[in-house]
Design a protein around this motif. Structure first.
Motif: not given
Length: 379
Positions: A191-198, A66-69, A73-88
């Protein structure tokens, strides 16, 4: 995005269809804001579609990283975005397998994600129930239950056992299992840990008060991590339908065992309307015990509201006054909209266009004066 029901259970071979794959891509295309992701896929459109087909046909498809970021808004939360192949593949499974099998199992008042339902339908049910009760009862109460860290707490084995009784094709079952288990990979929490630290470092460099910094840091500290064997990725279409299905037995328990006539569920927000406060107190105890079967627990936001004082639900406040139910914007929602416009104004964005985009949300509520004040401020 919503899918309509199809009747017959599909098998793996029938699922591998280039026309179905193409249809899924165009459905995704309409709802994807990341134009760069679309451009890259369409640059070699035919070969990319063929690649999805070949991965499924050769039984070599595995969910990729996943692309994790973080979103705020509306609140702080982690999203796990798929590549297009996985989305399909994810949408293919959702439309042709999960929705047709799960939809008939659900009660009508389980309204999230489903076709012709959603927020408006939840509000319609609430209005219907209150109107039915208000003339015969002096008081009307609402029990609002929230499930603690719902998406992160869904137990894989319980969910997979439930799916075994629905899905006949073992190859399709294996595909879904691969999607569910994708949160177990070590890189996810790293990645979640590093994202939060950043983000914490960014907060400390902001030109805001120390109290504001503490609040933002506290919000970041509350972002959950995934535990092995638990949790669904936030952002997947399959996650949405699986999440509403996970509590389906609880819905039936509340309706058929507790005999709660006036019940609504929007994902992990459960609301029971009733004139009998003692009945709702008993419901809390019973629901708290029942959700243990699914390795879940209700959180400390769970409480009984007097509708004359107001019920917070779906970003609105429902207030019964002089036998009329008023729908107001919650203070939190107003604050969020004002903050969004203030930032947009600072960045020279078209604030009136942003207000216009909020129309669907604002028009549900008694919000003429609030909307007028916004328009006047940014006109």
């Amino acid at each position: 995005m919503e899918f309509s029901e199809t009747k017959n259970q599909i098998n793996y071979t029938d699922l591998i269809d280039i026309n179905k794959i193409k249809l899924m891509y165009f459905l995704i295309r309409k709802h994807t804001k990341n134009k760069d992701k679309l451009f890259k896929f369409e640059l070699f459109f035919s070969s990319n579609l063929t690649n999805v087909y070949n991965l499924l046909e050769t039984r070599t498809y595995k969910h990729s990283k996943y692309n994790i970021f973080l979103i705020t808004k509306p609140k702080k939360r982690i999203i796990m975005s798929e590549c297009m192949v996985d989305k399909v593949v994810n949408h293919l499974i959702s439309k042709y397998v999960l929705f047709p099998l799960i939809e008939p199992q659900l009660i009508n008042t389980n309204v999230a994600t489903r076709k012709n339902k959603g927020t408006k339908e939840a509000i319609n049910y609430l209005l219907k129930y209150v109107n039915k009760l208000k003339n015969k009862n002096q008081k009307i109460y609402a029990l609002k239950c929230d499930i603690e860290k719902f998406f992160y707490s869904i137990d894989h084995e319980i969910l997979l056992d439930k799916l075994k009784s629905l899905i006949a094709d073992q190859e399709i079952y294996a595909l879904i299992k691969n999607m569910i288990k994708s949160t177990d990979e070590d890189y996810v929490n790293n990645i979640i840990y590093n994202t939060i630290i950043k983000q914490k470092k960014a907060v400390m460099n902001m030109k805001i008060s120390n109290n504001e910094k503490k609040l933002k840091i506290s919000e970041l500290n509350n972002i959950p991590y995934y535990v092995k064997g638990k949790g669904l990725p936030i952002g997947n279409m399959t996650s949405q339908i699986l999440a509403i299905y996970y509590l389906n037995d609880l819905d039936h328990f509340i309706k058929e065992k507790l005999h709660a006539k006036y019940y609504i569920r929007y994902m992990d927000d459960l609301v029971i309307i009733d004139p009998n406060k003692d009945f709702l107190r008993k419901c809390i105890v019973a629901i708290e015990e029942e959700v243990k079967k699914y390795k879940l627990k209700i959180n400390n936001k769970t409480q009984i509201y007097d509708l004359e004082s107001g019920l917070p639900f779906l970003g609105y406040k429902f207030l019964l006054k002089n036998k009329r139910l008023h729908i107001l914007l919650s203070a939190k929602t107003k604050k969020r909209i004002k903050k969004r416009l203030k930032k947009a104004n600072k960045n020279n964005e078209d604030c009136l266009e942003i207000i216009k985009n909020y129309n669907g949300y604002l028009n549900i509520a008694d919000s003429k004066s609030f909307k007028a004040s916004l328009t006047e401020t940014y006109n």
